[in-house]
Design a protein around this motif. Structure first.
Motif, PDB file in Angstrom:
ATOM      1  N   THR A 185      41.236  50.974  43.287  1.00 18.60           N
ATOM      2  CA  THR A 185      40.484  49.913  43.936  1.00 18.60           C
ATOM      3  C   THR A 185      40.040  50.344  45.326  1.00 18.60           C
ATOM      4  N   ASP A 219      37.821  44.485  43.650  1.00 16.99           N
ATOM      5  CA  ASP A 219      37.516  44.296  42.235  1.00 16.99           C
ATOM      6  C   ASP A 219      38.731  43.697  41.540  1.00 16.99           C
ATOM      7  N   ARG A 220      38.617  43.431  40.242  1.00 16.33           N
ATOM      8  CA  ARG A 220      39.722  42.820  39.501  1.00 16.33           C
ATOM      9  C   ARG A 220      40.238  43.720  38.382  1.00 16.33           C
ATOM     10  N   CYS A 239      40.416  41.325  34.573  1.00 16.06           N
ATOM     11  CA  CYS A 239      40.512  40.027  35.256  1.00 16.06           C
ATOM     12  C   CYS A 239      41.814  39.864  36.023  1.00 16.06           C
ATOM     13  N   TYR A 240      42.403  40.954  36.496  1.00 20.03           N
ATOM     14  CA  TYR A 240      43.659  40.908  37.242  1.00 20.03           C
ATOM     15  C   TYR A 240      43.351  40.523  38.693  1.00 20.03           C
ATOM     16  N   ASN A 241      44.128  39.648  39.261  1.00 27.51           N
ATOM     17  CA  ASN A 241      43.886  39.186  40.624  1.00 27.51           C
ATOM     18  C   ASN A 241      44.610  40.067  41.630  1.00 27.51           C
ATOM     19  N   LYS A 242      43.849  40.683  42.535  1.00 27.89           N
ATOM     20  CA  LYS A 242      44.405  41.546  43.572  1.00 27.89           C
ATOM     21  C   LYS A 242      44.230  40.949  44.958  1.00 27.89           C
ATOM     22  N   SER A 275      50.844  41.528  42.371  1.00 23.36           N
ATOM     23  CA  SER A 275      50.276  40.220  42.751  1.00 23.36           C
ATOM     24  C   SER A 275      51.362  39.160  42.823  1.00 23.36           C
TER      25      SER A 275
END
Length: 183
Positions: free
Chosen positions: A2, A18-19, A31-34, A61
């Motif tokens: 990232t 980005d995700r 679609c992972y939340n960082k 996260s």
């Protein structure tokens, strides 16, 4: 890996991440939340990370979320950042991930509660040495504003940012600030 981009001045801030998470070049999740937002006693900041996301039941996260969930609304940002710095290494070691890189990037606006005037702020909490090696403990770097604006990048070790890129982002920030001020 990232790439995080943070921009802040005394009125606004933005942190872009980005995700997607990958492992050995294979996409694990798009679609992972960082990224999260923290409003504390003396600041409003966004917090994102790059490096190890998930492995062997550890989820960065969720670790950040859990660490921040225990913070009181009267806790100053400096204390919160120090808590993250101190707790990051044991969290990774306990999960068997002490050899993995993790950068936590914080970008936002700090303020004196006695006035409405804000100040751009940005920090990186990392276990990566200046030589590119993963260290057993985390350190914190405070990023400096130039002409009241912070433009910082975090993540890729081979990042090459040209002076023109920084000038373009700084120009965008000045233009946005002018428009927000009605000028």
């Amino acid at each position: 890996m990232t790439l995080l981009v943070g921009v802040a001045n005394d009125r606004f801030s933005a942190l872009i991440a980005d995700r997607r998470i990958t492992q050995n070049g294979v996409v694990l999740d798009d679609c992972y939340n960082k990224l999260c937002v923290l409003c504390c006693f003396d600041a409003r900041v966004a917090i994102a990370f790059t490096g190890i996301a998930t492995s062997s039941g550890f989820d960065t996260s969720m670790w950040i979320f859990d660490a921040l969930a225990g913070v009181s609304g009267t806790t100053p940002l400096a204390d919160i950042l120090e808590m993250l710095r101190v707790e990051a290494a044991p969290a990774l070691r306990d999960a068997g991930l002490g050899q993995h890189r993790l950068d936590i990037f914080v970008c936002g606006v700090s303020h004196d509660n006695a006035s409405s005037q804000g100040t751009a702020c940005a920090y990186t909490i990392s276990n990566l040495s200046a030589g590119g090696l993963v260290e057993p403990n985390f350190h914190m770097h405070v990023h400096s504003a130039i002409d009241g604006i912070i433009v910082e990048f975090a993540g890729a070790t081979d990042l090459q940012v040209a002076a023109g890129d920084l000038e373009a982002v700084a120009g965008f920030c000045h233009g946005l600030q002018t428009r927000l001020a009605g000028g």
